[in-house]
Structures are given as structure tokens and as C-alpha cells.
Scaffold this motif. Structure first.
Motif, mmCIF file in Angstrom:
data_model
loop_
_atom_site.group_PDB
_atom_site.id
_atom_site.type_symbol
_atom_site.label_atom_id
_atom_site.label_comp_id
_atom_site.label_asym_id
_atom_site.label_seq_id
_atom_site.Cartn_x
_atom_site.Cartn_y
_atom_site.Cartn_z
ATOM 1 N N SER A 31 0.647 3.270 -8.726
ATOM 2 C CA SER A 31 -0.754 3.499 -8.372
ATOM 3 C C SER A 31 -1.237 2.462 -7.369
ATOM 4 O O SER A 31 -1.979 2.786 -6.425
ATOM 5 N N VAL A 32 -0.820 1.215 -7.572
ATOM 6 C CA VAL A 32 -1.204 0.148 -6.642
ATOM 7 C C VAL A 32 -0.566 0.375 -5.280
ATOM 8 O O VAL A 32 -1.200 0.146 -4.235
ATOM 9 N N LEU A 33 0.668 0.839 -5.263
ATOM 10 C CA LEU A 33 1.315 1.171 -3.994
ATOM 11 C C LEU A 33 0.523 2.235 -3.254
ATOM 12 O O LEU A 33 0.270 2.099 -2.046
ATOM 13 N N ARG A 34 0.125 3.277 -3.958
ATOM 14 C CA ARG A 34 -0.654 4.356 -3.342
ATOM 15 C C ARG A 34 -1.962 3.831 -2.792
ATOM 16 O O ARG A 34 -2.344 4.144 -1.648
ATOM 17 N N ILE A 41 -0.998 9.971 1.715
ATOM 18 C CA ILE A 41 0.232 9.646 0.994
ATOM 19 C C ILE A 41 0.112 10.124 -0.448
ATOM 20 O O ILE A 41 -0.908 9.923 -1.097
ATOM 21 N N GLU A 42 1.166 10.760 -0.943
ATOM 22 C CA GLU A 42 1.247 11.076 -2.361
ATOM 23 C C GLU A 42 2.345 10.224 -2.982
ATOM 24 O O GLU A 42 3.460 10.164 -2.466
ATOM 25 N N ILE A 198 4.035 -5.919 -7.744
ATOM 26 C CA ILE A 198 5.146 -5.125 -7.204
ATOM 27 C C ILE A 198 4.613 -4.034 -6.281
ATOM 28 O O ILE A 198 5.140 -3.822 -5.177
ATOM 29 N N GLY A 199 3.586 -3.324 -6.700
ATOM 30 C CA GLY A 199 3.010 -2.275 -5.858
ATOM 31 C C GLY A 199 2.522 -2.801 -4.524
ATOM 32 O O GLY A 199 2.762 -2.195 -3.471
ATOM 33 N N LYS A 200 1.851 -3.956 -4.555
ATOM 34 C CA LYS A 200 1.343 -4.553 -3.317
ATOM 35 C C LYS A 200 2.485 -4.988 -2.401
ATOM 36 O O LYS A 200 2.437 -4.786 -1.188
#
Length: 212
Positions: A31-34, A41-42, A198-200
């Protein structure tokens, strides 16, 4: 629209060792990556507690063998532009194998599946980003201490193995242990801050791979 699949275990599912539940959706690394990527982006999170790279573990009411599950997952979510695979921590359980070289071979099997899959409509295989999970750490939790006996040392060797594999196979690579550490509550899982990290951290690499 670019579509990214995050294929992982409880670290992707968002297991919270403090509450023995699940992190809030917005705190989980996919979710953080998105949110960090923004734009059109999905990001699909496919995390399963206990999932291995390519090995059987019959201690739960779900198939944990990543290699056996991956073809169905690929077909379900196709077409994909990128698959991010973060697996290997559960491979460190001594009754699985506890060997980082075997985990590397399991990841090679997953790469072969992604690239050799019979995608519908002649869609191309997605790019692959291998992520080494943060190393298992020492804990006073008696159950997890035994469950991952020896995993603290073995898991430290996952990142070099995965990095070499990524070079050999032409995949992207990221060592999540450079930005996140496992919680001492059980030595395996991540608190909310570390899963967000990690997402960031993945976002810049994903932007390069997908030319965003």
C-alpha cells in the motif's frame, strides 16, 4: 495503467506481532508503494502467512508452496508489468530446509515459472524484482525462537544469494534488510514503521524498472 503484483508471505500480508493481527491497510508495504508511486498504478498484494519459495509445509489449512500457487496467481492477475517477490524467511525454518542456497534455488524456480507461464492473449511476461527479506533476529519468544532455530544466521546469507541470482537471471534486486529490521517480539515480523520503510524504499527502483 501499470500493474504490479507483490507476491510474498506474512511480511506482505502485514502480520503484526504486537496485536497478533494485521497491520492497517495503509501501513502494509504494498500500500505504501502504491501511495509513494502515485499516478496510474495498480499494486496487487498477494501475501500468505507461512508461504515458502517452492517447498511444502502442511502445518496450515492453505497451500504454502509458492511455486505451486504462482501459476494460478499469474493467471488471475494478468496482464502484469512487474512482479515483486519477497520470500525466503519461511524457508529458514529447520523443518523446511533452513538453507539460503535452497531458498535461492526456490527463487530460481519462481523466476522460471514467471517467464515460462502460458499467459493469455500472448501477453508478455512481467519484469521481476527479487527482494531479500530482513534477516530473522534473536527473540525471547520461545515458540518463534524454536520455529526459526538457526534462522538468524542463515537468513543473513539470503541477500547475497538473491543478489547473485538477480545478476545471473537479469532481474531487479533489493535488500529489504537495508531499510527494515524484524521486531524482537518474535524475531521474524515487522512493526508498522519497518513495513512502511520497505514500500517507500522500493518506489525509486520500481520507477526505473517501469520507466515511470
Amino acid at each position: 495503467m501499470k500493474t504490479i503484483l507483490c507476491f510474498g508471505d506474512s511480511l506482505t500480508w502485514g502480520y503484526d506481532a504486537a496485536s497478533l493481527g494485521r497491520h492497517a491497510l495503509e501501513d502494509r508495504w504494498p500500500s505504501v508503494l502504491r501511495a509513494t508511486l502515485g499516478g496510474n498504478i495498480e499494486v496487487i498484494a498477494d501475501g500468505l502467512n507461512g508461504r515458502t519459495t517452492a517447498f511444502d509445509d502442511h502445518l496450515a489449512g492453505a497451500d504454502r508452496n509458492g511455486a505451486r500457487l504462482l501459476p494460478t496467481v499469474l493467471m488471475t492477475h494478468a496482464p502484469l508489468d512487474l512482479i515483486i517477490i519477497m520470500l525466503g524467511a519461511n524457508d529458514m525454518k529447520p523443518w523446511i530446509h533452513g538453507n539460503p542456497v535452497a531458498a535461492k534455488q526456490g527463487m530460481q524456480r519462481l523466476i522460471d515459472i514467471v517467464r515460462g507461464h502460458d499467459y493469455p492473449f500472448d501477453w508478455p511476461a512481467p519484469q521481476i524484482l527479487l527482494v531479500a527479506p530482513p534477516a530473522v533476529s534473536r527473540t525471547d519468544n520461545a515458540e518463534f525462537k524454536e520455529m526459526f532455530a538457526g534462522g538468524d544466521e542463515a537468513s543473513k546469507r539470503l541477500a547475497p544469494q538473491y543478489s547473485a541470482l538477480a545478476d545471473e537471471a537479469g532481474c531487479g534486486f533489493f535488500d529489504a534488510g537495508t531499510v527494515a529490521t524484524t521486531t524482537p517480539l518474535d524475531g521474524v515480523h515487522l512493526d508498522a514503521e519497518n513495513t512502511r520503510n520497505i514500500g517507500k524504499a522500493l518506489a525509486p527502483l520500481v520507477r526505473v524498472m517501469l520507466e515511470l
